[in-house]
Design an enzyme around this catalytic site. Structure first.
Site, PDB file in Angstrom:
ATOM      1  N   GLY A  89       0.876  -1.234  -0.156  1.00 33.61           N
ATOM      2  CA  GLY A  89      -0.006  -0.127   0.076  1.00 33.61           C
ATOM      3  C   GLY A  89       0.680   1.199  -0.081  1.00 33.61           C
ATOM      4  O   GLY A  89       2.026   1.176  -0.099  1.00 33.61           O
ATOM      5  N   GLU A 179      -0.242   5.321   7.789  1.00 30.65           N
ATOM      6  CA  GLU A 179      -1.307   4.778   6.941  1.00 30.65           C
ATOM      7  C   GLU A 179      -2.476   4.227   7.568  1.00 30.65           C
ATOM      8  O   GLU A 179      -2.766   4.753   8.592  1.00 30.65           O
ATOM      9  CB  GLU A 179      -0.506   3.455   6.172  1.00 30.65           C
ATOM     10  CG  GLU A 179       0.257   2.531   7.024  1.00 30.65           C
ATOM     11  CD  GLU A 179      -0.586   1.314   7.469  1.00 30.65           C
ATOM     12  OE1 GLU A 179      -0.922   1.466   8.727  1.00 30.65           O
ATOM     13  OE2 GLU A 179      -1.098   0.458   6.613  1.00 30.65           O
ATOM     14  N   ASP A 204       3.114  10.455  -0.206  1.00 32.44           N
ATOM     15  CA  ASP A 204       3.351  11.916  -0.078  1.00 32.44           C
ATOM     16  C   ASP A 204       4.188  12.076   1.307  1.00 32.44           C
ATOM     17  O   ASP A 204       4.340  11.186   2.060  1.00 32.44           O
ATOM     18  CB  ASP A 204       1.950  12.422   0.226  1.00 32.44           C
ATOM     19  CG  ASP A 204       1.055  11.571   1.038  1.00 32.44           C
ATOM     20  OD1 ASP A 204       0.893  12.174   2.233  1.00 32.44           O
ATOM     21  OD2 ASP A 204       0.441  10.534   0.673  1.00 32.44           O
TER      22      ASP A 204
HETATM   23  N1  HPA Z   1      -2.181   9.195   6.377  1.00 31.83           N
HETATM   24  C1  HPA Z   1      -2.742   7.950   6.263  1.00 31.83           C
HETATM   25  N2  HPA Z   1      -2.829   7.057   5.149  1.00 31.83           N
HETATM   26  C2  HPA Z   1      -1.876   7.762   4.300  1.00 31.83           C
HETATM   27  C3  HPA Z   1      -1.316   8.717   3.957  1.00 31.83           C
HETATM   28  C4  HPA Z   1      -1.699   9.707   5.299  1.00 31.83           C
HETATM   29  O1  HPA Z   1      -1.131  10.872   5.256  1.00 31.83           O
HETATM   30  N3  HPA Z   1      -0.938   8.947   2.838  1.00 31.83           N
HETATM   31  C5  HPA Z   1      -0.994   7.620   2.093  1.00 31.83           C
HETATM   32  N4  HPA Z   1      -1.726   6.978   3.018  1.00 31.83           N
END
Ligand code: HPA
Length: 243
Positions: A89, A179, A204
């Site tokens: 993921g 996540e 990100d």
């Molecule tokens: N928070 C939670 N899940 C995620 C994030 C995040 O910033 N970025 C990618 N999956």
């Protein structure tokens, strides 16, 4: 057959990859697996079984969040004989050194999940992966010169949140990324005596306010898929696994 996975007995392999997005399950089946056959369409949460380097491997979408992956993990383990479960993921990095596209092996998952509070009243259970799988992933990555970062992640219930202090505290304590599924997977697997690991790519970085381009996402994702497939076939499923 189970409530959310409409598979015939034996249709799911003991080794299962778990992307959140069911269309990624389709992509993996189409692009990576030989002779892939779809075994699930319930709620469009697609699942497939095929072969990677001659070994039978399944891939099942899980949806987003702890409650959703907990349903699929439970049914895969309790009703379909899954023994080795690897989530693939994305995550949001909390550490500046983690670039978009970096791969994280989740060596533990802190969580705010209500599922944990229900399961362990009064205890902050440490959700951990199977060490053999973690070691197999680390070794497979090293052998391909794929850079990985090993460390803790945090499994959050809220994607959009307005309490930045919690996230800042997690970052200060070395948590690599946020996540939404890993703690639920690790806990469900531990409770069932099965093996689990999460392999994540950084989509990100909150610290840098950077986001993956579609090309970065694709490339990072493909390296992660290959690593996950190599990892699951590096360990032997229990003799009693599957049907
Ligand atoms: N928070 C939670 N899940 C995620 C994030 C995040 O910033 N970025 C990618 N999956």
């Amino acid at each position: 057959m189970s409530l959310h996975i409409d598979a015939e007995p034996g249709a799911v392999a003991p080794r299962v990859l778990l992307p959140g997005d069911p269309l990624r399950a389709q992509f993996i089946a189409d692009r990576f697996l030989d002779r892939a056959v779809r075994f699930n369409t319930v709620r469009n949460m697609l699942g497939f079984t095929g072969y990677w380097h001659g070994e039978r491997v399944s891939v099942q979408g899980t949806g987003m969040g702890a409650p959703s992956i907990a349903i699929y993990a439970h049914e895969l383990m309790q009703e379909h004989g899954a023994d080795v479960l690897v989530r693939i993921g994305t995550c949001g990095a909390l550490q500046p050194a983690l670039d978009v596209g970096s791969i994280v092996l989740a060596a533990g998952a802190s969580t705010e999940s209500g599922l944990h509070r229900r399961r362990f009243p009064g205890v902050d259970y440490a959700a951990l992966p199977d060490f053999g799988l973690l070691f197999a992933a680390y070794t497979a990555a090293a052998s391909k010169d794929t850079a990985v970062t090993v460390g803790g992640v945090a499994t959050m219930d809220a994607f959009y949140r307005d309490e930045p202090d919690t996230v800042a505290a997690l970052a200060r304590h070395g948590v690599l990324a946020l996540e939404m599924e890993t703690a639920a997977l690790y806990t469900a697997a531990a409770g069932a005596g099965r093996r689990a690991l999460s392999i994540l790519t950084v989509s990100d970085n909150r610290h840098r306010d950077s986001h993956a381009t579609p090309e970065q996402r694709e490339r990072g994702f493909e390296a992660m898929i290959e690593l996950a497939l190599d990892t699951v076939i590096a360990v032997a499923p229990a003799a009693s696994a599957g049907h």
